[in-house]
Design a protein around this motif. Structure first.
Motif, PDB file in Angstrom:
ATOM      1  N   PHE A 279       1.074  -1.449   0.149  1.00  0.00           N
ATOM      2  CA  PHE A 279       0.207   0.005  -0.173  1.00  0.00           C
ATOM      3  C   PHE A 279       0.887   1.380  -0.098  1.00  0.00           C
ATOM      4  CE2 PHE A 279      -2.917  -2.898   0.865  1.00  0.00           C
ATOM      5  CZ  PHE A 279      -4.195  -2.507   0.741  1.00  0.00           C
ATOM      6  N   SER A 280       0.440   2.593  -0.349  1.00  0.00           N
ATOM      7  CA  SER A 280       1.761   3.847  -1.186  1.00  0.00           C
ATOM      8  C   SER A 280       0.941   4.630  -1.458  1.00  0.00           C
ATOM      9  CB  SER A 280       2.902   3.062  -1.364  1.00  0.00           C
ATOM     10  OG  SER A 280       3.135   4.630  -1.318  1.00  0.00           O
ATOM     11  N   ASN A 281       0.593   5.831  -0.532  1.00  0.00           N
ATOM     12  CA  ASN A 281      -0.307   6.873  -1.728  1.00  0.00           C
ATOM     13  C   ASN A 281       0.951   8.053  -2.043  1.00  0.00           C
ATOM     14  OD1 ASN A 281      -2.492   6.158  -1.105  1.00  0.00           O
ATOM     15  ND2 ASN A 281      -3.149   8.095  -1.656  1.00  0.00           N
ATOM     16  N   SER A 282       2.443   7.502  -1.786  1.00  0.00           N
ATOM     17  CA  SER A 282       3.629   8.321  -1.586  1.00  0.00           C
ATOM     18  C   SER A 282       3.773   9.004  -3.091  1.00  0.00           C
ATOM     19  CB  SER A 282       4.861   7.360  -2.176  1.00  0.00           C
ATOM     20  OG  SER A 282       6.260   8.656  -2.263  1.00  0.00           O
ATOM     21  N   ASP A 283       4.209  10.205  -3.391  1.00  0.00           N
ATOM     22  CA  ASP A 283       3.728  10.889  -5.121  1.00  0.00           C
ATOM     23  C   ASP A 283       5.227  10.032  -5.559  1.00  0.00           C
ATOM     24  OD1 ASP A 283       1.542  12.058  -4.787  1.00  0.00           O
ATOM     25  OD2 ASP A 283       2.148  13.800  -3.545  1.00  0.00           O
ATOM     26  N   VAL A 284       6.202   9.935  -5.120  1.00  0.00           N
ATOM     27  CA  VAL A 284       7.682   9.661  -5.774  1.00  0.00           C
ATOM     28  C   VAL A 284       7.517   8.072  -5.922  1.00  0.00           C
ATOM     29  CG1 VAL A 284       8.515  11.599  -4.944  1.00  0.00           C
ATOM     30  CG2 VAL A 284       8.590   9.573  -3.422  1.00  0.00           C
ATOM     31  N   VAL A 285       6.477   7.393  -5.657  1.00  0.00           N
ATOM     32  CA  VAL A 285       5.955   5.632  -4.864  1.00  0.00           C
ATOM     33  C   VAL A 285       6.940   5.205  -6.562  1.00  0.00           C
ATOM     34  CG1 VAL A 285       4.320   5.584  -6.035  1.00  0.00           C
ATOM     35  CG2 VAL A 285       5.050   3.727  -4.525  1.00  0.00           C
ATOM     36  N   ASP A 286       6.964   6.484  -7.776  1.00  0.00           N
ATOM     37  CA  ASP A 286       6.696   5.159  -8.589  1.00  0.00           C
ATOM     38  C   ASP A 286       8.460   5.528  -9.388  1.00  0.00           C
ATOM     39  OD1 ASP A 286       4.642   4.925  -9.894  1.00  0.00           O
ATOM     40  OD2 ASP A 286       4.366   6.451 -10.483  1.00  0.00           O
ATOM     41  N   LEU A 287       9.174   6.081  -8.151  1.00  0.00           N
ATOM     42  CA  LEU A 287      10.965   6.803  -8.177  1.00  0.00           C
ATOM     43  C   LEU A 287      11.732   5.704  -7.694  1.00  0.00           C
ATOM     44  CD1 LEU A 287      10.832  10.128  -8.548  1.00  0.00           C
ATOM     45  CD2 LEU A 287      10.567   9.039 -10.641  1.00  0.00           C
ATOM     46  N   LEU A 288      10.829   5.188  -6.336  1.00  0.00           N
ATOM     47  CA  LEU A 288      11.204   4.068  -5.953  1.00  0.00           C
ATOM     48  C   LEU A 288      12.557   2.687  -6.548  1.00  0.00           C
ATOM     49  CD1 LEU A 288       9.233   3.307  -2.957  1.00  0.00           C
ATOM     50  CD2 LEU A 288      11.179   5.374  -2.895  1.00  0.00           C
ATOM     51  N   GLN A 289      13.087   2.698  -5.875  1.00  0.00           N
ATOM     52  CA  GLN A 289      14.493   1.584  -6.290  1.00  0.00           C
ATOM     53  C   GLN A 289      14.739   0.674  -4.899  1.00  0.00           C
ATOM     54  OE1 GLN A 289      15.400   0.585  -9.532  1.00  0.00           O
ATOM     55  NE2 GLN A 289      13.592   2.369 -10.006  1.00  0.00           N
ATOM     56  N   PRO A 290      14.100  -0.987  -4.824  1.00  0.00           N
ATOM     57  CA  PRO A 290      13.652  -0.969  -5.917  1.00  0.00           C
ATOM     58  C   PRO A 290      12.247  -0.554  -5.962  1.00  0.00           C
ATOM     59  CG  PRO A 290      14.269  -2.556  -4.014  1.00  0.00           C
ATOM     60  CD  PRO A 290      15.248  -1.495  -3.771  1.00  0.00           C
ATOM     61  N   SER A 291      11.882  -1.312  -7.486  1.00  0.00           N
ATOM     62  CA  SER A 291      10.403  -0.673  -7.748  1.00  0.00           C
ATOM     63  C   SER A 291       9.788  -1.656  -6.892  1.00  0.00           C
ATOM     64  CB  SER A 291      10.237  -0.387  -9.120  1.00  0.00           C
ATOM     65  OG  SER A 291      10.132  -1.643  -9.538  1.00  0.00           O
ATOM     66  N   LEU A 292       8.354  -0.995  -6.628  1.00  0.00           N
ATOM     67  CA  LEU A 292       7.320  -2.046  -5.951  1.00  0.00           C
ATOM     68  C   LEU A 292       5.671  -1.742  -7.218  1.00  0.00           C
ATOM     69  CD1 LEU A 292       5.901  -1.086  -2.869  1.00  0.00           C
ATOM     70  CD2 LEU A 292       7.085   0.615  -4.687  1.00  0.00           C
ATOM     71  N   SER A 293       4.916  -2.798  -7.077  1.00  0.00           N
ATOM     72  CA  SER A 293       3.146  -2.546  -7.075  1.00  0.00           C
ATOM     73  C   SER A 293       2.860  -2.621  -5.846  1.00  0.00           C
ATOM     74  CB  SER A 293       2.593  -3.683  -8.064  1.00  0.00           C
ATOM     75  OG  SER A 293       3.465  -3.930  -8.873  1.00  0.00           O
ATOM     76  N   TYR A 294       2.049  -1.240  -5.877  1.00  0.00           N
ATOM     77  CA  TYR A 294       1.389  -0.590  -5.306  1.00  0.00           C
ATOM     78  C   TYR A 294      -0.517  -0.224  -5.215  1.00  0.00           C
ATOM     79  CZ  TYR A 294       1.725   3.655  -8.051  1.00  0.00           C
ATOM     80  OH  TYR A 294       1.905   4.701  -8.718  1.00  0.00           O
ATOM     81  N   VAL A 295      -0.617  -0.658  -3.902  1.00  0.00           N
ATOM     82  CA  VAL A 295      -2.075  -0.152  -4.192  1.00  0.00           C
ATOM     83  C   VAL A 295      -2.603   1.578  -3.324  1.00  0.00           C
ATOM     84  CG1 VAL A 295      -4.449  -0.059  -3.055  1.00  0.00           C
ATOM     85  CG2 VAL A 295      -2.673  -2.695  -3.196  1.00  0.00           C
ATOM     86  N   ARG A 296      -3.800   2.221  -4.235  1.00  0.00           N
ATOM     87  CA  ARG A 296      -3.607   3.776  -4.065  1.00  0.00           C
ATOM     88  C   ARG A 296      -4.775   3.322  -3.403  1.00  0.00           C
ATOM     89  NH1 ARG A 296       0.209   7.941  -5.141  1.00  0.00           N
ATOM     90  NH2 ARG A 296      -1.534   9.579  -4.851  1.00  0.00           N
ATOM     91  N   GLN A 297      -5.019   4.576  -1.984  1.00  0.00           N
ATOM     92  CA  GLN A 297      -6.209   5.052  -1.660  1.00  0.00           C
ATOM     93  C   GLN A 297      -6.223   5.782  -2.393  1.00  0.00           C
ATOM     94  OE1 GLN A 297      -6.399   3.076   2.435  1.00  0.00           O
ATOM     95  NE2 GLN A 297      -4.816   3.593   2.664  1.00  0.00           N
ATOM     96  N   LYS A 298      -7.908   5.902  -2.172  1.00  0.00           N
ATOM     97  CA  LYS A 298      -8.341   7.637  -2.212  1.00  0.00           C
ATOM     98  C   LYS A 298      -8.332   8.767  -1.138  1.00  0.00           C
ATOM     99  CE  LYS A 298     -11.514   5.707  -5.973  1.00  0.00           C
ATOM    100  NZ  LYS A 298     -12.792   4.942  -6.116  1.00  0.00           N
ATOM    101  N   ALA A 299      -7.758   9.081  -1.000  1.00  0.00           N
ATOM    102  CA  ALA A 299      -7.172   9.685   0.631  1.00  0.00           C
ATOM    103  C   ALA A 299      -7.793  10.996   0.357  1.00  0.00           C
ATOM    104  CB  ALA A 299      -5.910   9.824   0.865  1.00  0.00           C
TER     105      ALA A 299
END
Length: 336
Positions: A279-299
């Motif tokens: 689970f992640s709502n981070s705005d920079v999650v796509d830049l993380l290394q290693p990368s991860l698939s993530y669930v985004r909530q409607k915060a």
């Protein structure tokens, strides 16, 4: 049984009217300084304590809303607060925001402080360490409008809004299974949180649907909610040290997801050997290394709905006895 002194008790003892005592305690301009001194001195002598909730209910509204969240630095909560404020300020309400850092003690202090500030209502997402909800129940019973969002509890009958945590966890776990992973570990939050149990259920259902045995030794709970990096790192180390170590990790918490990625990077793991989804709502999650698939909530939307629910409680002319728990869909973002 000890009974605290009331305004009526003070009025009777000093042969004053209750309204005079009340205004004197509130430093009312229409009361003489001499009378104020007498009333305040006697109130101190009998250890009189004002009831901020009763006072706020008796007087006009303060047009302020208290918000209690685990952590402001968490992208999910900052987005939810932005949603709250987008509605609150439009309706003429101010917000007072506090953070608990997932501490039960700090949560109690913050909630009591907000109550003493006579906020018109309270929006709260529970801390990871809290298991005794009596302090909230007492405030609710005293008439303070309370709405829970994200991390909700069953103990208080009121409006609540959260995410479809079951489906979010199911979809994330299924995405790992579809990449060929069969030994999927779970890094989770404190076990008493509502989101922890619902996401665990979604994880277990995905394993069952794909005929993968559930292994308790692959479960790790981080009771501090990811606020203690070393707790997460130690959990990851334990998983990687297993003789039959996992080939994937599902992380069922926003904050823990970021700490897990950091731990894996520090441990120089091979990203081909272990896939990660969380689970992640981070705005920079796509830049993380290693990368991860993530669930985004409607915060943001959750914040808007929560404050609309709270304003309904605050502004209703009649007691509300029927409540709704609204569940918002989540979105799964896969590694490209």
């Amino acid at each position: 049984m000890y009974k605290p002194a009331t305004i009526k008790d003070i009025a009777l003892a000093l042969q004053l009217s209750p309204s005079t005592v009340s205004r004197a305690l509130r430093d009312g301009y229409e009361i003489s300084e001499e009378t104020k001194k007498i009333v305040v001195a006697y109130a101190k002598q009998v250890n009189y304590k004002s009831n901020p909730i009763a006072l706020s209910l008796k007087n006009k509204r303060s047009y302020s809303i208290g918000i209690v969240v685990p952590e402001l630095a968490n992208s999910f909560f900052s987005q939810a607060i932005a949603g709250v404020e987008s509605i609150a300020y439009e309706k003429g309400y101010h917000t007072i925001i506090t953070q608990t850092h997932d501490s039960a003690e700090r949560e109690l202090i913050n909630v009591n402080h907000l109550a003493q500030r006579s906020v018109d209502g309270l929006l709260i997402s529970m801390s990871a360490q809290t298991s005794d909800y009596s302090f909230l129940k007492n405030l609710h019973d005293d008439g303070l409008p309370i709405v829970f969002f994200d991390r909700i509890i069953d103990d208080i009958d009121t409006f609540k809004v959260t995410s479809d945590n079951f489906s979010g966890a199911y979809n994330a776990t299924e995405s790992l299974i579809k990449t060929g992973r069969k030994k999927i570990a779970l890094l989770s939050n404190a076990p008493q949180l509502s989101i922890t149990n619902t996401r665990l259920a979604g994880y277990m259902k995905a394993l069952a649907d794909y005929h993968i045995p559930f292994r308790t030794e692959l479960i790790r709970n981080c009771s501090k909610g990811g606020n203690d990096y070393h707790e997460v790192e130690n959990a990851v180390k334990e998983l990687l040290a297993m003789p039959d170590k996992p080939d994937a990790i599902f992380v069922s918490s926003d904050r823990i997801s970021i700490s897990c990625i950091r731990a894996l990077k520090n441990l120089n793991f091979n990203p081909k050997e272990i896939a990660v989804a969380g689970f992640s709502n981070s705005d920079v999650v796509d830049l993380l290394q290693p990368s991860l698939s993530y669930v985004r909530q409607k915060a943001f939307e959750m914040g808007q709905i929560a404050v609309e629910m709270l304003l309904k409680l605050i502004e209703s002319k009649y007691p509300i006895t029927e409540f709704e728990t609204k569940v918002l869909n989540t979105e799964l973002h896969l590694i490209k």
